[in-house]
Write a protein that holds these residues in place. Structure first.
Motif, mmCIF file in Angstrom:
data_model
loop_
_atom_site.group_PDB
_atom_site.id
_atom_site.type_symbol
_atom_site.label_atom_id
_atom_site.label_comp_id
_atom_site.label_asym_id
_atom_site.label_seq_id
_atom_site.Cartn_x
_atom_site.Cartn_y
_atom_site.Cartn_z
ATOM 1 N N SER A 5 6.114 18.970 -7.987
ATOM 2 C CA SER A 5 7.089 18.572 -9.004
ATOM 3 C C SER A 5 7.388 17.083 -8.862
ATOM 4 O O SER A 5 7.155 16.474 -7.818
ATOM 5 N N LYS A 6 7.895 16.512 -9.951
ATOM 6 C CA LYS A 6 8.274 15.103 -9.915
ATOM 7 C C LYS A 6 9.346 14.879 -8.858
ATOM 8 O O LYS A 6 9.362 13.846 -8.179
ATOM 9 N N LYS A 7 10.234 15.841 -8.713
ATOM 10 C CA LYS A 7 11.285 15.694 -7.707
ATOM 11 C C LYS A 7 10.693 15.460 -6.322
ATOM 12 O O LYS A 7 11.150 14.598 -5.570
ATOM 13 N N VAL A 8 9.671 16.242 -5.993
ATOM 14 C CA VAL A 8 9.038 16.069 -4.685
ATOM 15 C C VAL A 8 8.375 14.701 -4.592
ATOM 16 O O VAL A 8 8.503 14.009 -3.577
ATOM 17 N N GLU A 9 7.709 14.310 -5.653
ATOM 18 C CA GLU A 9 7.063 12.997 -5.624
ATOM 19 C C GLU A 9 8.105 11.893 -5.443
ATOM 20 O O GLU A 9 7.912 10.975 -4.631
ATOM 21 N N TYR A 10 9.197 12.008 -6.172
ATOM 22 C CA TYR A 10 10.249 11.000 -6.051
ATOM 23 C C TYR A 10 10.803 10.981 -4.620
ATOM 24 O O TYR A 10 11.086 9.913 -4.065
ATOM 25 N N ILE B 90 -3.132 18.271 -7.806
ATOM 26 C CA ILE B 90 -1.854 18.398 -7.124
ATOM 27 C C ILE B 90 -0.810 17.469 -7.727
ATOM 28 O O ILE B 90 0.386 17.635 -7.524
ATOM 29 N N ALA B 91 -1.270 16.475 -8.499
ATOM 30 C CA ALA B 91 -0.360 15.572 -9.207
ATOM 31 C C ALA B 91 -0.988 15.233 -10.549
ATOM 32 O O ALA B 91 -2.204 15.357 -10.733
ATOM 33 N N GLN B 92 -0.131 14.824 -11.454
ATOM 34 C CA GLN B 92 -0.553 14.524 -12.818
ATOM 35 C C GLN B 92 -1.780 13.624 -12.868
ATOM 36 O O GLN B 92 -2.725 13.883 -13.604
ATOM 37 N N CYS B 93 -1.766 12.573 -12.040
ATOM 38 C CA CYS B 93 -2.824 11.564 -12.132
ATOM 39 C C CYS B 93 -4.175 12.070 -11.640
ATOM 40 O O CYS B 93 -5.181 11.369 -11.783
ATOM 41 N N PHE B 94 -4.211 13.279 -11.059
ATOM 42 C CA PHE B 94 -5.489 13.829 -10.610
ATOM 43 C C PHE B 94 -6.094 14.769 -11.628
ATOM 44 O O PHE B 94 -7.302 15.062 -11.578
ATOM 45 N N ASN B 100 -1.153 8.311 -17.973
ATOM 46 C CA ASN B 100 -0.098 9.186 -18.489
ATOM 47 C C ASN B 100 1.134 9.174 -17.598
ATOM 48 O O ASN B 100 2.228 9.510 -18.040
ATOM 49 N N CYS B 101 0.943 8.834 -16.341
ATOM 50 C CA CYS B 101 2.100 8.776 -15.450
ATOM 51 C C CYS B 101 2.728 7.395 -15.558
ATOM 52 O O CYS B 101 2.088 6.384 -15.252
ATOM 53 N N SER B 102 3.988 7.348 -15.985
ATOM 54 C CA SER B 102 4.652 6.076 -16.232
ATOM 55 C C SER B 102 4.855 5.286 -14.950
ATOM 56 O O SER B 102 5.157 4.098 -14.976
ATOM 57 N N ILE B 103 4.687 5.951 -13.839
ATOM 58 C CA ILE B 103 4.938 5.329 -12.543
ATOM 59 C C ILE B 103 3.668 4.782 -11.895
ATOM 60 O O ILE B 103 3.721 3.998 -10.956
ATOM 61 N N TYR B 104 2.551 5.231 -12.432
ATOM 62 C CA TYR B 104 1.260 5.020 -11.767
ATOM 63 C C TYR B 104 1.108 3.677 -11.047
ATOM 64 O O TYR B 104 0.740 3.641 -9.872
ATOM 65 N N LEU B 105 1.400 2.591 -11.734
ATOM 66 C CA LEU B 105 1.174 1.275 -11.134
ATOM 67 C C LEU B 105 2.045 1.036 -9.907
ATOM 68 O O LEU B 105 1.625 0.404 -8.954
ATOM 69 N N ASN B 106 3.273 1.558 -9.942
ATOM 70 C CA ASN B 106 4.175 1.345 -8.813
ATOM 71 C C ASN B 106 4.055 2.411 -7.733
ATOM 72 O O ASN B 106 4.720 2.326 -6.709
ATOM 73 N N CYS B 107 3.250 3.441 -8.021
ATOM 74 C CA CYS B 107 3.238 4.608 -7.136
ATOM 75 C C CYS B 107 2.608 4.302 -5.782
ATOM 76 O O CYS B 107 1.484 3.805 -5.701
ATOM 77 N N THR B 108 3.347 4.629 -4.733
ATOM 78 C CA THR B 108 2.878 4.344 -3.377
ATOM 79 C C THR B 108 2.312 5.573 -2.681
ATOM 80 O O THR B 108 1.903 5.491 -1.528
ATOM 81 N N ILE B 109 2.321 6.697 -3.378
ATOM 82 C CA ILE B 109 1.893 7.934 -2.705
ATOM 83 C C ILE B 109 0.624 8.534 -3.281
ATOM 84 O O ILE B 109 0.152 9.550 -2.798
ATOM 85 N N LYS B 110 0.042 7.915 -4.283
ATOM 86 C CA LYS B 110 -1.129 8.521 -4.911
ATOM 87 C C LYS B 110 -2.322 8.593 -3.971
ATOM 88 O O LYS B 110 -3.074 9.566 -3.994
ATOM 89 N N ASN B 111 -2.490 7.588 -3.119
ATOM 90 C CA ASN B 111 -3.612 7.648 -2.195
ATOM 91 C C ASN B 111 -3.443 8.729 -1.137
ATOM 92 O O ASN B 111 -4.343 9.550 -0.947
ATOM 93 N N PRO B 112 -2.311 8.774 -0.464
ATOM 94 C CA PRO B 112 -2.120 9.879 0.483
ATOM 95 C C PRO B 112 -2.181 11.252 -0.191
ATOM 96 O O PRO B 112 -2.761 12.195 0.374
ATOM 97 N N LEU B 113 -1.631 11.374 -1.379
ATOM 98 C CA LEU B 113 -1.735 12.654 -2.068
ATOM 99 C C LEU B 113 -3.189 12.966 -2.399
ATOM 100 O O LEU B 113 -3.580 14.132 -2.459
ATOM 101 N N GLY B 114 -3.975 11.937 -2.605
ATOM 102 C CA GLY B 114 -5.397 12.147 -2.843
ATOM 103 C C GLY B 114 -6.071 12.817 -1.654
ATOM 104 O O GLY B 114 -6.940 13.675 -1.818
HETATM 105 S S1 SF4 Z 1 1.079 10.635 -7.591
HETATM 106 FE FE1 SF4 Z 1 2.113 8.833 -8.227
HETATM 107 S S2 SF4 Z 1 0.807 8.307 -9.898
HETATM 108 FE FE2 SF4 Z 1 0.028 10.282 -9.422
HETATM 109 S S3 SF4 Z 1 1.284 11.435 -10.763
HETATM 110 FE FE3 SF4 Z 1 2.522 11.513 -8.970
HETATM 111 S S4 SF4 Z 1 3.710 9.729 -9.344
HETATM 112 FE FE4 SF4 Z 1 2.285 9.503 -10.946
#
Ligand code: SF4
Ligand code: SF4
Lengths: 133, 133
Positions: A5-10, B90-94, B100-114
DNA sequence: TTAAATACGACTTGTGTAGTCCTATTTCAT
DNA sequence: ATGAAATAGGACTACACAAGTCGTATTTAA
């Protein structure tokens, strides 16, 4: 489905942020602006993380949040559990009363899914916030 | 959150069932009654599995379904992908366009979530239906 | 020709997610 | 004391998705 969920991501972004500034006190306003997160949503997430004892709140002016323990001792699983308010379960019978599933008695896949559940727990438990900084 | 849908569970139960009767032709009625699954729901699941080439349909009287390949060559991931109609993310961007994710550019967790995403794929890919029988 | 089966679209209902809004409380600084 | 900055927390809306139901068309063995 199978999406965090977005909450977890946040929550993860916020905790990682505090760790990245060396556990200096950080405010919702500061974090929400830096990462473009709706501040009201983030505020409630922080409150849950506080109740879950992952972070510590400092009320009043000049207040904010700091980590309650080392970033190497906060796992992604911790964050999920605290924010979702329940244990992660890949199927209904793992997160609530098994009897709630009308199929439970006839179900032939609960044991194999249990293995998958266990492996997922390993993955989420082993990833610590310190690896994200 | 992070829960498999009932459709996926029904699909797994059905495929496992066909495998358990040695790939003899099986009908929706038979499976839905045996495992107490709503037949209309199961019917559509079977149609998706057919379109995804995991099982083969035999129309008309005396028809039904058989596996399209060996149970050791059908993974839980295959079933998820075919039924959900998209890649597990596991996340929208995958699973959709990262923009589509408004946060994408600022997101610091996309790599670890990858990394987590990759590990989950390993888990779901490695569990085959043949292990469930 | 009939019955048994798959194919498929339209619809309803319920649940969960994400976000907004509003107010109360705490505490530092002046 | 007072005001500003911050956390605390409830109520509400809008939307998307999950699960199931219903109706009808098509295929094919007997
Ligand atoms: S990981 Fe970061 S970029 Fe990918 S969906 Fe969640 S917030 Fe958006
Ligand atoms: S019992 Fe079987 S069907 Fe019911 S929730 Fe557990 S796994 Fe899914």
């Amino acid at each position: 489905m199978l999406k965090l969920s977005k909450k977890v991501e946040y929550g993860l972004i916020a905790i990682r942020h505090i760790a990245s500034v060396n556990n200096q006190i950080s405010t919702v306003k500061e974090i929400s602006e830096k990462y473009s997160i709706p501040s009201d949503v983030l505020a409630k997430v922080m409150q849950k993380l506080t109740k879950g004892k992952l972070i510590t709140s400092h009320q009043g002016a000049m207040g904010g949040y700091t980590l309650a323990r080392g970033a190497d001792q906060i796992s992604v699983m911790n964050v999920i559990s605290v924010i979702e308010g329940s244990q992660m379960g890949i199927a209904q019978c793992f997160s609530e009363e098994p009897e709630n599933c009308s199929i439970y008695l006839n179900c032939t896949i609960k044991n194999p899914l249990g293995k998958i559940q266990h492996n997922l727990e390993l993955v989420f438990n082993s990833m610590k916030v310190s690896e994200i900084v």
